[in-house]
Design a protein around this motif. Structure first.
Motif, PDB file in Angstrom:
ATOM      1  N   GLU A  57       0.837  -1.199   0.000  1.00  0.00           N
ATOM      2  CA  GLU A  57       0.000   0.000   0.000  1.00  0.00           C
ATOM      3  C   GLU A  57       0.875   1.255   0.000  1.00  0.00           C
ATOM      4  OE1 GLU A  57      -3.584   2.016   2.640  1.00  0.00           O
ATOM      5  OE2 GLU A  57      -2.723   0.093   3.214  1.00  0.00           O
ATOM      6  N   GLY A  58       0.622   2.124  -0.962  1.00  0.00           N
ATOM      7  CA  GLY A  58       1.336   3.387  -1.035  1.00  0.00           C
ATOM      8  C   GLY A  58       2.633   3.332  -1.813  1.00  0.00           C
ATOM      9  N   ALA A  59       3.161   2.138  -2.108  1.00  0.00           N
ATOM     10  CA  ALA A  59       4.459   2.045  -2.778  1.00  0.00           C
ATOM     11  C   ALA A  59       4.401   2.605  -4.192  1.00  0.00           C
ATOM     12  CB  ALA A  59       4.938   0.597  -2.803  1.00  0.00           C
ATOM     13  N   ALA A  60       3.359   2.269  -4.948  1.00  0.00           N
ATOM     14  CA  ALA A  60       3.235   2.791  -6.309  1.00  0.00           C
ATOM     15  C   ALA A  60       3.105   4.307  -6.297  1.00  0.00           C
ATOM     16  CB  ALA A  60       2.040   2.145  -6.999  1.00  0.00           C
ATOM     17  N   ASN A  61       2.382   4.842  -5.313  1.00  0.00           N
ATOM     18  CA  ASN A  61       2.253   6.294  -5.202  1.00  0.00           C
ATOM     19  C   ASN A  61       3.591   6.946  -4.871  1.00  0.00           C
ATOM     20  OD1 ASN A  61      -0.526   6.901  -5.749  1.00  0.00           O
ATOM     21  ND2 ASN A  61      -1.071   5.904  -3.832  1.00  0.00           N
ATOM     22  N   GLU A  62       4.424   6.268  -4.099  1.00  0.00           N
ATOM     23  CA  GLU A  62       5.750   6.805  -3.792  1.00  0.00           C
ATOM     24  C   GLU A  62       6.608   6.894  -5.059  1.00  0.00           C
ATOM     25  OE1 GLU A  62       7.409   4.363  -0.785  1.00  0.00           O
ATOM     26  OE2 GLU A  62       6.086   5.086   0.808  1.00  0.00           O
ATOM     27  N   ILE A  63       6.523   5.882  -5.916  1.00  0.00           N
ATOM     28  CA  ILE A  63       7.266   5.916  -7.181  1.00  0.00           C
ATOM     29  C   ILE A  63       6.726   7.037  -8.071  1.00  0.00           C
ATOM     30  CG2 ILE A  63       7.746   4.654  -9.312  1.00  0.00           C
ATOM     31  CD1 ILE A  63       7.851   2.098  -7.688  1.00  0.00           C
ATOM     32  N   LEU A  64       5.407   7.165  -8.120  1.00  0.00           N
ATOM     33  CA  LEU A  64       4.804   8.246  -8.906  1.00  0.00           C
ATOM     34  C   LEU A  64       5.276   9.606  -8.416  1.00  0.00           C
ATOM     35  CD1 LEU A  64       2.735   9.257 -11.005  1.00  0.00           C
ATOM     36  CD2 LEU A  64       0.996   9.127  -9.202  1.00  0.00           C
ATOM     37  N   SER A  65       5.315   9.797  -7.098  1.00  0.00           N
ATOM     38  CA  SER A  65       5.767  11.065  -6.531  1.00  0.00           C
ATOM     39  C   SER A  65       7.221  11.347  -6.896  1.00  0.00           C
ATOM     40  CB  SER A  65       5.593  11.036  -5.010  1.00  0.00           C
ATOM     41  OG  SER A  65       6.055  12.242  -4.422  1.00  0.00           O
ATOM     42  N   ALA A  66       8.064  10.307  -6.881  1.00  0.00           N
ATOM     43  CA  ALA A  66       9.471  10.479  -7.241  1.00  0.00           C
ATOM     44  C   ALA A  66       9.612  10.908  -8.694  1.00  0.00           C
ATOM     45  CB  ALA A  66      10.244   9.186  -6.983  1.00  0.00           C
ATOM     46  N   ILE A  67       8.818  10.311  -9.583  1.00  0.00           N
ATOM     47  CA  ILE A  67       8.860  10.687 -11.005  1.00  0.00           C
ATOM     48  C   ILE A  67       8.414  12.131 -11.190  1.00  0.00           C
ATOM     49  CG2 ILE A  67       7.762  10.263 -13.238  1.00  0.00           C
ATOM     50  CD1 ILE A  67       7.797   7.288 -12.578  1.00  0.00           C
ATOM     51  N   ARG A  68       7.338  12.514 -10.500  1.00  0.00           N
ATOM     52  CA  ARG A  68       6.858  13.892 -10.620  1.00  0.00           C
ATOM     53  C   ARG A  68       7.884  14.905 -10.130  1.00  0.00           C
ATOM     54  NH1 ARG A  68       0.554  13.128  -8.565  1.00  0.00           N
ATOM     55  NH2 ARG A  68      -0.301  12.473 -10.601  1.00  0.00           N
ATOM     56  N   ASN A  69       8.595  14.554  -9.058  1.00  0.00           N
ATOM     57  CA  ASN A  69       9.621  15.462  -8.532  1.00  0.00           C
ATOM     58  C   ASN A  69      10.821  15.564  -9.468  1.00  0.00           C
ATOM     59  OD1 ASN A  69       8.163  16.067  -6.209  1.00  0.00           O
ATOM     60  ND2 ASN A  69       9.057  14.379  -5.046  1.00  0.00           N
ATOM     61  N   LEU A  70      11.062  14.507 -10.239  1.00  0.00           N
ATOM     62  CA  LEU A  70      12.205  14.488 -11.151  1.00  0.00           C
ATOM     63  C   LEU A  70      11.934  15.281 -12.427  1.00  0.00           C
ATOM     64  CD1 LEU A  70      15.014  13.209 -11.947  1.00  0.00           C
ATOM     65  CD2 LEU A  70      13.683  11.361 -12.998  1.00  0.00           C
ATOM     66  N   LEU A  71      10.713  15.194 -12.945  1.00  0.00           N
ATOM     67  CA  LEU A  71      10.401  15.767 -14.254  1.00  0.00           C
ATOM     68  C   LEU A  71      10.054  17.259 -14.143  1.00  0.00           C
ATOM     69  CD1 LEU A  71       8.288  12.899 -15.847  1.00  0.00           C
ATOM     70  CD2 LEU A  71      10.770  13.256 -15.873  1.00  0.00           C
ATOM     71  N   PRO A  72      10.187  17.995 -15.234  1.00  0.00           N
ATOM     72  CA  PRO A  72       9.835  19.423 -15.222  1.00  0.00           C
ATOM     73  C   PRO A  72       8.335  19.630 -15.039  1.00  0.00           C
ATOM     74  CG  PRO A  72      10.378  18.682 -17.449  1.00  0.00           C
ATOM     75  CD  PRO A  72      10.746  17.564 -16.527  1.00  0.00           C
ATOM     76  N   ARG A  73       7.963  20.855 -14.749  1.00  0.00           N
ATOM     77  CA  ARG A  73       6.580  21.170 -14.404  1.00  0.00           C
ATOM     78  C   ARG A  73       5.610  20.883 -15.535  1.00  0.00           C
ATOM     79  NH1 ARG A  73       6.138  27.023 -11.832  1.00  0.00           N
ATOM     80  NH2 ARG A  73       3.969  26.302 -11.757  1.00  0.00           N
ATOM     81  N   GLU A  74       6.057  21.051 -16.791  1.00  0.00           N
ATOM     82  CA  GLU A  74       5.125  20.855 -17.901  1.00  0.00           C
ATOM     83  C   GLU A  74       4.817  19.380 -18.169  1.00  0.00           C
ATOM     84  OE1 GLU A  74       9.247  21.559 -19.753  1.00  0.00           O
ATOM     85  OE2 GLU A  74       8.031  22.381 -18.111  1.00  0.00           O
TER      86      GLU A  74
END
Length: 223
Positions: A24-41
């Motif tokens: 539970e929550g692990a996939a969301n943690e990976i998603l959050s890491a990707i969002r923090n890595l990529l630019p805002r657009e």
């Protein structure tokens, strides 16, 4: 130069080791890491039903997301925990039992061993002579282990709860009858574990006696 997100290339990444239903929550943690890595657009979102993450971004950013996903979406470590529960009377060893369980990193696991015990709740005359009928209810007693391991650099952090329950008969204040009383011993806390090194979790006194229970645990890596 700005790009509208809907005009950006899109890529779907399927999670192979991080199954959201299990962790539970692990996939969301990976998603959050990707969002923090990529630019805002850039855009990214989780599709739970497919266990996938969709990324809409420039090709170089999609490549970065792929690299990060390869690092994070890995099989979880697996461990064997062996609990040893020793009953002592003062310094005299009465008995010792071992209980083993297999756990996966960050996943809560429980182990139960017990009995279905009948407890008399009352009696009555059935109306067909002097025979007396006794009513019973059944309760579960025994020992229960709950454990969650979190991998660290050299071992793991253990969140553990050990509960032992039992029923004993105690005489009423006037001595006319025995009353069943439920007793429960609980040992709960966190410990740092190193593979192969036993750790004493604690000791619990047994009410109404000179006995106590010592609880020890040892962790092993599994391939």
């Amino acid at each position: 130069m700005l790009f509208r997100s809907q005009n950006l290339p899109e890529r779907t990444f399927y999670l192979n080791s991080t199954i959201s239903a299990q962790y539970e929550g692990a996939a969301n943690e990976i998603l959050s890491a990707i969002r923090n890595l990529l630019p805002r657009e850039a855009e990214s979102y989780l599709v739970n039903s497919r266990n996938a993450i969709v990324v809409r971004a420039m090709p170089d950013d999609i490549a970065l997301a792929q690299k990060l996903l390869n690092e994070l979406d890995k099989p979880r470590k697996t461990y064997r925990l062996t609990y040893t529960v020793t009953e002592m009377d003062g310094t005299k060893k009465i008995s010792s039992q071992r209980f083993a369980m297999v756990l996966t990193d960050a996943q809560k696991t429980s182990l139960n061993q017990g009995s279905h015990v009948p407890i008399a709740t009352g009696s009555y005359n059935g109306g067909n002579g002097p025979a007396v009928q006794t009513n019973f209810t059944y309760v579960d007693v025994g020992i229960n282990f709950e454990a969650t391991l979190y991998a660290t650099g050299t071992g793991a952090k253990l969140n553990s709860k050990v509960t032992q329950s039992s029923y004993v008969d105690e005489r009423s204040s006037d001595g006319s009858q025995n009353n069943p009383v439920r007793r429960e011993l609980t040992l709960e806390g966190s410990s740092m574990l190193t593979p192969g090194k036993p750790v004493t979790l604690g000791s619990v006194d047994v009410p109404g006696s000179t006995r106590h229970l010592d609880v020890e645990v040892v962790m092993e890596y599994l391939p």
